[in-house]
Scaffold this active site. Structure first.
Site, mmCIF file in Angstrom:
data_model
loop_
_atom_site.group_PDB
_atom_site.id
_atom_site.type_symbol
_atom_site.label_atom_id
_atom_site.label_comp_id
_atom_site.label_asym_id
_atom_site.label_seq_id
_atom_site.Cartn_x
_atom_site.Cartn_y
_atom_site.Cartn_z
ATOM 1 N N THR A 5 0.963 -1.102 0.008
ATOM 2 C CA THR A 5 0.042 0.102 -0.215
ATOM 3 C C THR A 5 0.875 1.215 0.093
ATOM 4 O O THR A 5 0.347 2.464 0.202
ATOM 5 C CB THR A 5 -0.840 -0.093 1.162
ATOM 6 O OG1 THR A 5 -0.127 -0.026 2.468
ATOM 7 C CG2 THR A 5 -1.920 -1.302 1.234
ATOM 8 N N LEU A 29 5.852 2.985 -3.626
ATOM 9 C CA LEU A 29 6.410 2.295 -4.802
ATOM 10 C C LEU A 29 5.334 1.409 -5.486
ATOM 11 O O LEU A 29 5.445 1.779 -6.557
ATOM 12 C CB LEU A 29 7.455 1.301 -4.447
ATOM 13 C CG LEU A 29 8.246 0.489 -5.394
ATOM 14 C CD1 LEU A 29 8.751 1.504 -6.511
ATOM 15 C CD2 LEU A 29 9.299 -0.150 -4.713
ATOM 16 N N HIS A 72 23.116 3.268 -9.483
ATOM 17 C CA HIS A 72 22.805 3.551 -10.912
ATOM 18 C C HIS A 72 24.000 3.925 -11.752
ATOM 19 O O HIS A 72 24.011 3.116 -12.646
ATOM 20 C CB HIS A 72 21.666 4.859 -11.052
ATOM 21 C CG HIS A 72 20.373 4.470 -10.149
ATOM 22 N ND1 HIS A 72 19.882 3.335 -9.903
ATOM 23 C CD2 HIS A 72 19.745 5.446 -9.712
ATOM 24 C CE1 HIS A 72 18.796 3.547 -9.164
ATOM 25 N NE2 HIS A 72 18.606 4.883 -9.037
ATOM 26 N N LYS A 104 21.766 17.549 -8.702
ATOM 27 C CA LYS A 104 20.188 18.233 -8.689
ATOM 28 C C LYS A 104 20.630 19.649 -8.947
ATOM 29 O O LYS A 104 21.651 20.358 -8.626
ATOM 30 C CB LYS A 104 19.595 18.168 -7.326
ATOM 31 C CG LYS A 104 19.221 16.348 -7.051
ATOM 32 C CD LYS A 104 18.195 16.167 -5.990
ATOM 33 C CE LYS A 104 17.818 14.529 -5.731
ATOM 34 N NZ LYS A 104 17.335 14.280 -7.035
#
Length: 460
Positions: free
Chosen positions: A15, A18, A231, A317
């Site tokens: 729930t 993701l 990553h 960022k």
């Protein structure tokens, strides 16, 4: 470890965000492709019942632009089951045991914080449901080398390494598969990727947005832990790994692991950290925080194939654009017989991973007319992003079938932490930079003599 398909999928934390943003849409894709034909059991703490769980799944699909009355969606909704309970209580696992019934090969997907991994594994084992099972876990796999080893030891108390599927969603990106395919399906390209032909490798992951509403999470994480250790090192491995041995892709995981294991631990002098102006004003960020929103690192690969080739990786960022790409610069010709100067060595291979999948090889030809003037022209291959498979569709489907090559093994995770741990050392300076710039002013000189950053330009 058998590659026999499982007969049930259990999602812990079903729930959460993701599941809403990624899992349910991916499961519809699996249903549409005929891959998912087993019960999907959500386990969560919330006081929900099955109908409310199905309503949550419907809302997720609508949020992602997927009609809830489509054939794939209706099939998924019919497969859903639900167990409500506290993940720290034995009664929850006993209820799950009853729901599973006679199904004996289960894929458990842990969409929960790592602190719960051990408790869930022990709960599964306590009701006799760990045998012949697989378990998917989301990053972060620890916060440094020490914690990664402790987390792996916790998981291995119940599940052997071959049953653990560590998710790095970048490994499920269509663009990563396109990069791998381009390397090994083109005999003209693969032989050029080595120290004899390549002068340098750059990888950039730029994000134009800031931390926004993720301040509390990001302030405990930072750019090194969030994207560099996972990553971007996996992207580097996809560019530099040797072709897999044997038939198919079963050994691709080992090929990537050898590259990351060969990374020399960073020297703090080869690390530049930055933080954008205004980060400290984000809700959830601690006063005076020194968490980095920008990192640049100079890596060295101690392998026969790549020894001596500098590897520059940066991520940040609030940079000018949102794009991720690899830039491979080749050596110039051994002799400049046309008097071209620096333009004689302008051959490059550019691989854009985001926002689109574009592979461009730049060649040098003669400009028409008198004399010897160089003219560079790109040869490009691009994919339309609207045809991409969702990464979690690809990853969950692979785990259902026991295909491990899309996941990160223990030795790769620990080797990646070993390489980046020095960048987490306390006391490293964190330089401020203006939003919309390419990082701290010190970044301009970071590549070193003869090298400059290649800034991504989306759409080219």
């Amino acid at each position: 470890m058998t590659t026999e398909r499982v007969d049930a999928l259990v999602i812990f934390g079903a729930t959460g965000d993701l599941a809403k943003l990624e899992t349910f849409p991916a499961l519809v894709g699996l249903c549409e492709r005929g891959v998912l034909d087993m019960p999907v059991i959500g386990v969560a703490t919330g006081g929900w019942d099955l109908e409310r769980f199905r309503d949550y799944a419907r809302a997720s699909l609508e949020h992602n632009g997927i009609p809830a009355d489509g054939a794939g969606a209706e099939k998924l909704l019919g497969l859903l089951r639900y167990v409500d309970g506290d993940l720290t209580q034995d009664t929850t696992y006993q209820a799950l045991d009853r729901e599973l019934g006679d199904r004996g090969r289960v894929l458990y997907y842990l969409e929960v914080p790592p602190a719960l991994f051990g408790r869930i594994a022990r709960g599964i084992a306590a009701v006799g449901r760990a045998d012949h099972a697989r378990i998917m876990v989301e990053k972060p796999f620890g916060t440094d080398l020490k914690s990664a080893r402790e987390l792996n030891a916790t998981m291995h108390e119940v599940f052997p390494e071959e049953a653990v599927f560590r998710v790095d969603h970048w490994l499920g990106l269509e663009q990563m598969e396109n990069l791998m395919f381009a390397r090994f399906a083109n005999s003209v390209l693969e032989p050029l990727l080595d120290r004899d032909h390549v002068r340098s490798i750059q990888i950039t992951m730029a994000e134009a947005f800031g931390v926004d509403d993720r301040g509390r999470f990001y302030d405990r994480t930072g750019a090194v832990r969030d994207v560099l250790q996972n990553h971007l090192l996996e992207l580097l491995a996809t560019v530099t790994a040797d072709p897999p041995d044997g038939p198919g892709l079963a050994e691709w995981q080992d090929s990537r692991a050898r590259v990351i294991t060969a990374l020399r631990p960073l020297d703090p002098a080869d690390v530049l950290l930055g933080q954008y102006d205004g980060y400290l004003d984000v809700p959830g960020v601690a006063p005076g925080s020194r968490t980095e929103t920008y990192v640049a690192a100079r890596f060295h690969l101690d392998s026969w194939r790549w020894a001596g080739v500098p590897v520059l990786i940066r991520a940040g960022k609030r940079l000018p654009v949102s794009a991720s790409e690899v830039w491979v610069t080749f050596h110039g010709p051994p002799r400049d017989i046309f008097g071209l100067g620096s333009s004689a060595g302008a051959n490059t291979l550019r691989v854009q991973v985001r926002p689109e999948s574009v592979l461009t090889l730049t060649l040098v030809g003669k400009r028409p007319g008198a004399g010897w003037q160089a003219q560079s022209e790109p040869l490009s291959f691009s994919e339309r992003p609207e045809h991409d498979m969702r990464p979690y569709d690809r990853l969950i489907g692979a785990a259902l079938d026991g295909q491990r090559w899309l996941f990160a093994p223990q030795d790769t995770v620990e080797a990646a932490w070993r390489a980046v741990d020095p960048a987490l050392a306390p006391g490293l300076p964190v330089h401020t930079y203006a939003p919309g710039s390419w990082g701290p002013s010190q970044a301009a000189d970071f590549p070193g003599a003869g090298e400059t950053w290649h800034d991504p330009v989306p759409g080219t």
